[in-house]
Enzyme design. Structure first.
Site, PDB file in Angstrom:
ATOM      1  CG  ASN A  84       4.513  -1.653   4.979  1.00  0.00           C
ATOM      2  OD1 ASN A  84       5.633  -1.971   5.360  1.00  0.00           O
ATOM      3  ND2 ASN A  84       3.526  -2.531   4.964  1.00  0.00           N
TER       4      ASN A  84
ATOM      5  CB  CYS B  42      -0.973  -0.019   1.176  1.00  0.00           C
ATOM      6  SG  CYS B  42      -0.180   0.000   2.798  1.00  0.00           S
TER       7      CYS B  42
ATOM      8  CB  CYS C 121      -3.417   1.759   7.130  1.00  0.00           C
ATOM      9  SG  CYS C 121      -3.208   3.216   8.170  1.00  0.00           S
ATOM     10  NE  ARG C 122      -4.404   1.574   1.849  1.00  0.00           N
ATOM     11  CZ  ARG C 122      -4.251   2.287   0.742  1.00  0.00           C
ATOM     12  NH1 ARG C 122      -5.180   2.209  -0.210  1.00  0.00           N
ATOM     13  NH2 ARG C 122      -3.202   3.059   0.574  1.00  0.00           N
ATOM     14  CB  SER C 123       0.362  -3.493   2.760  1.00  0.00           C
ATOM     15  OG  SER C 123       1.234  -2.552   3.323  1.00  0.00           O
TER      16      SER C 123
ATOM     17  CG  ASP D 196      -4.987   6.057   2.384  1.00  0.00           C
ATOM     18  OD1 ASP D 196      -4.998   5.751   3.591  1.00  0.00           O
ATOM     19  OD2 ASP D 196      -4.114   6.758   1.857  1.00  0.00           O
TER      20      ASP D 196
HETATM   21  P1  4NP Z   1      -1.657   2.891   4.050  1.00  0.00           P
HETATM   22  O1  4NP Z   1      -2.221   4.304   4.624  1.00  0.00           O
HETATM   23  O2  4NP Z   1      -1.161   3.179   2.635  1.00  0.00           O
HETATM   24  O3  4NP Z   1      -2.847   1.996   4.059  1.00  0.00           O
HETATM   25  O4  4NP Z   1      -0.533   2.480   4.975  1.00  0.00           O
HETATM   26  C1  4NP Z   1      -1.445   5.465   4.593  1.00  0.00           C
HETATM   27  C2  4NP Z   1      -0.564   5.717   5.620  1.00  0.00           C
HETATM   28  C3  4NP Z   1       0.198   6.881   5.607  1.00  0.00           C
HETATM   29  C4  4NP Z   1       0.068   7.779   4.572  1.00  0.00           C
HETATM   30  C5  4NP Z   1      -0.803   7.510   3.539  1.00  0.00           C
HETATM   31  C6  4NP Z   1      -1.557   6.357   3.554  1.00  0.00           C
HETATM   32  N1  4NP Z   1       0.830   8.976   4.576  1.00  0.00           N
HETATM   33  O5  4NP Z   1       0.653   9.782   3.650  1.00  0.00           O
HETATM   34  O6  4NP Z   1       1.649   9.190   5.473  1.00  0.00           O
END
Ligand code: 4NP
Length: 162
Positions: free
Chosen positions: A15, A12, A17-19, A129
């Site tokens: 890295n 994702c 939240c989702r992955s 997201d």
């Molecule tokens: P993820 O969520 O891609 O599911 O881990 C996010 C976590 C952090 C950010 C964006 C999405 N960020 O912009 O910091």
């Protein structure tokens, strides 16, 4: 099912939240199926911004309520991942586009998949997201990933052993 190891990398943006959730859920699905010896699972992010961090505390809390321990550390995707893994599985179209840009060759591009393609209920075309949203977003991530991980295992299990 193929008897050599299959290596899966969930990807994702951050890295955190989702992955990492996909990693934890898939590990449980694979363990419950007794296939731990045949399937290796890891996760990574397009960004290196959160490198070394545990998953987001909100994601960990929502995951823990369903029995998932999210304890992986964030790391960015690296070129060697395209050689070390059999499938790189992104959460949304932006992840897919970024992975394609990072892929070192055409063989690597062929390893890129989208998580929602493994959903049994085809009502979503990406895992949204949850980072800037509320509790419902984190619950939706877990709902989608639980369904898609089961579908992914079904897909992997149906590959014949040559
Ligand atoms: P993820 O969520 O891609 O599911 O881990 C996010 C976590 C952090 C950010 C964006 C999405 N960020 O912009 O910091």
């Amino acid at each position: 099912m193929k008897q050599e190891k299959i290596r899966l990398l969930f990807v994702c943006l951050g890295n955190i939240c989702r992955s990492p959730s996909a990693e934890a859920i898939m590990k449980k699905v694979v363990k419950d199926a007794g296939l731990e010896h045949l399937i290796e699972i890891d996760s990574a992010g397009i960004l290196g911004y959160h490198e070394g961090e545990l998953p987001d505390s909100r994601m960990r809390t929502h995951g823990a309520r369903r029995g998932y321990v999210l304890d992986s550390r964030s790391r960015p995707v690296k070129t060697s991942d395209f050689y070390d893994f059999d499938m790189l599985i992104g959460m949304d179209d932006r992840n897919i586009d970024d992975l394609k840009r990072k892929a070192p060759d055409l063989e690597s591009v062929a390893k890129i998949h989208k998580m929602t393609d493994f959903l049994h209920s085809k009502l979503h075309d990406h895992v949204p997201d949850p980072y800037y949203g509320g509790a419902a977003g984190f619950e939706l991530v877990l709902d989608l990933l639980e369904d898609a991980c089961q579908g992914l295992l079904d897909t992997i299990s149906s590959v014949p052993d040559n």
